[in-house]
Each structure stands twice: as structure tokens, then as C-alpha cells.
Design an enzyme around this catalytic site. Structure first.
Site, short mmCIF file in Angstrom:
data_model
loop_
_atom_site.label_atom_id
_atom_site.label_comp_id
_atom_site.label_asym_id
_atom_site.label_seq_id
_atom_site.Cartn_x
_atom_site.Cartn_y
_atom_site.Cartn_z
CE LYS A 35 124.56 28.21 48.37
NZ LYS A 35 123.79 26.97 48.35
CG LEU B 145 119.36 28.77 56.44
CD1 LEU B 145 120.22 28.36 57.65
CD2 LEU B 145 119.95 30.02 55.81
CG ASP B 146 120.39 27.33 49.42
OD1 ASP B 146 119.17 27.48 49.27
OD2 ASP B 146 121.26 28.06 48.91
CE1 TYR B 147 120.06 17.65 52.27
CE2 TYR B 147 122.00 17.57 50.84
CZ TYR B 147 121.12 16.95 51.72
OH TYR B 147 121.29 15.63 52.03
#
Ligand code: URA
Length: 238
Positions: A190, A100-102
Site C-alpha cells: 500500500k 496481512l492487513d485486516y
């Protein structure tokens, strides 16, 4: 039978690469005999010593974490940012399954069981991942249909996704959309919304397959139950 370096790494004392160095340096014994051959295979009855200490089999561990924002999905970080591993109280060498992204929150599995991780990640198992995305702007039915019909990312046709408009707020000019995808491309959600002209302001993964974070607060985690682990393993036989 398994390769000696794999068994040493699986015990949790070191990485596979370092285990290979230890073997080459003559620091490893199998049933009392020094072994320096890297390809050597051992079975579960063999007694393996590293630096004259018998290694124990590492217990397999499985966690579901509700990842907070501002934590990196990695086992270490060269910029010294907090990692998801630091949130879990264990000495085992667990790692995150997928990424998962930051700034993305939500459901993340962690384990030290490579077979389990492969089953979760393998595209043929088609695991659904459900995300809730807060978008800047008001999304229209036409743009939702474009996503539903499947778009192309990285020269890959993305399967039709389930897309549900949950809320629009014309005062703040935001939309809340639930989207279900099957793949796990980098920044996939995204980029999917960007492809129809929307910036994702906030992203949460609510579910990976049947794992749901609804009972976990941000930063909380739980161990998986034996039943859940078995259920994941049953996908392998399909
Ligand atoms: N898609 C994204 O864009 N980011 C994530 O963290 C996960 C899926």
C-alpha cells in the site's frame, strides 16, 4: 539440549513466560525431581512433568490459508475481532508467519514450528511475495517504472520489484497491477503505491515463494505436504 521452559512451551500446554513461572513455583519435575532453576537444560529422553502430568511433544503443524477480508492476522485481539487462528481447526498453538492487513486477502502460512517460520521470514532467503492490487486511478508506465527501479521506505531501499499492469478500466477509473516484492515491511505494498500517488482499494497476496493460493477459496486452508516443508528447510542450507 534445550532450556526447560522452551521445551514446556513447545509442548503446547502454555507460553514460555508461564512455563518460567511454573518452574519458579516448583510445579515442574525432571525425571521425578523438582527443578526451580530457570536455565536448566533437558534432552529428549528426560521425563518432564508439569503439575504431576507428563508433557507430550507437540506435533508440528503447517497450514496455508487463503485469508478472507475482515480477519486479523494475530493469535488474539483486544477488540474481539476474528483472528486467522479461529479459521483453522486445531488445538495446537499455531501462529501466523508474517502479517496481512485486516482488509488484505490471500496466502498466509501458519505453523507452530519456529524454525520454519524464521526461514520463511528471513530476508536473506529472499522469498518472493506476489500481490494483486486494485488501484483507484489509472497508473502510467512512468509510475510503474519508478516502482520497478526501487524506492525508499523506512530509510530502506526497496529492491526493484516486478510490476505488471494487468488491466485498466477507464470507465471505473481503476487499475489492476501485479507486484512482486521481497521484503515484508508493514503495509509495504500500500505504501509503495501511495509513494507514486495511488490508493490501494483491494489487495490480495497470491503467492509466498512457491506457495500459491490458486486452489483455495476465501477462508479455505490446507496442510502443507512433507515435500513442501522439506523444500522450505532446504533454503536454510543454502
Ligand atoms: N502490503 C500491504 O500493504 N498490506 C499487506 O497486508 C501486505 C503487504
Amino acid at each position: 539440549m534445550e532450556r526447560l521452559q522452551k521445551v514446556i512451551a513447545a509442548s503446547g500446554i502454555t507460553s514460555r513466560r508461564k512455563a518460567e513461572e511454573l518452574i519458579k513455583d516448583g510445579k515442574v519435575k525432571v525425571n521425578g525431581k523438582v527443578i526451580t532453576e530457570l536455565g536448566t537444560k533437558v534432552n529428549s529422553n528426560d521425563r518432564i512433568e508439569v503439575n504431576n502430568k507428563i508433557i507430550e511433544k507437540e506435533q508440528k503443524e503447517y497450514y496455508l490459508l487463503n485469508k478472507p477480508r475482515g480477519v486479523i492476522t494475530s493469535t488474539s485481539d483486544d477488540k474481539n475481532r476474528k483472528t486467522v487462528i479461529e479459521l483453522i481447526n486445531t488445538n495446537s498453538r499455531i501462529y501466523p508467519v508474517g502479517r496481512l492487513d485486516y482488509d488484505t486477502t490471500g496466502a498466509l502460512l501458519l505453523t507452530n514450528d519456529g524454525d520454519f517460520a524464521n526461514i520463511i521470514m528471513h530476508p536473506s532467503n529472499n522469498l518472493e511475495k506476489v500481490y494483486l492490487a486494485k488501484l483507484e486511478g489509472i497508473i502510467k508506465g512512468e509510475q510503474i517504472n519508478t516502482l520497478k527501479n526501487g524506492i525508499v521506505l523506512d530509510n530502506k531501499k526497496i529492491k526493484p520489484s516486478r510490476v505488471k499492469l494487468k488491466k485498466v478500466d477507464s470507465n471505473t477509473n481503476k487499475s489492476l497491477v501485479e507486484i512482486t516484492i521481497h521484503e515484508g515491511l508493514n503495509h509495504q505494498v500500500k505504501r509503495m503505491f501511495e509513494s507514486v500517488g495511488f490508493h490501494v482499494e483491494k489487495l490480495t497476496r497470491k503467492q509466498i515463494g512457491f506457495f500459491d493460493i490458486k486452489d483455495l477459496k476465501s477462508g479455505e486452508y490446507r496442510r502443507l505436504t512433507p515435500k513442501e516443508i522439506q523444500k522450505v528447510y532446504s533454503y536454510k542450507d543454502k
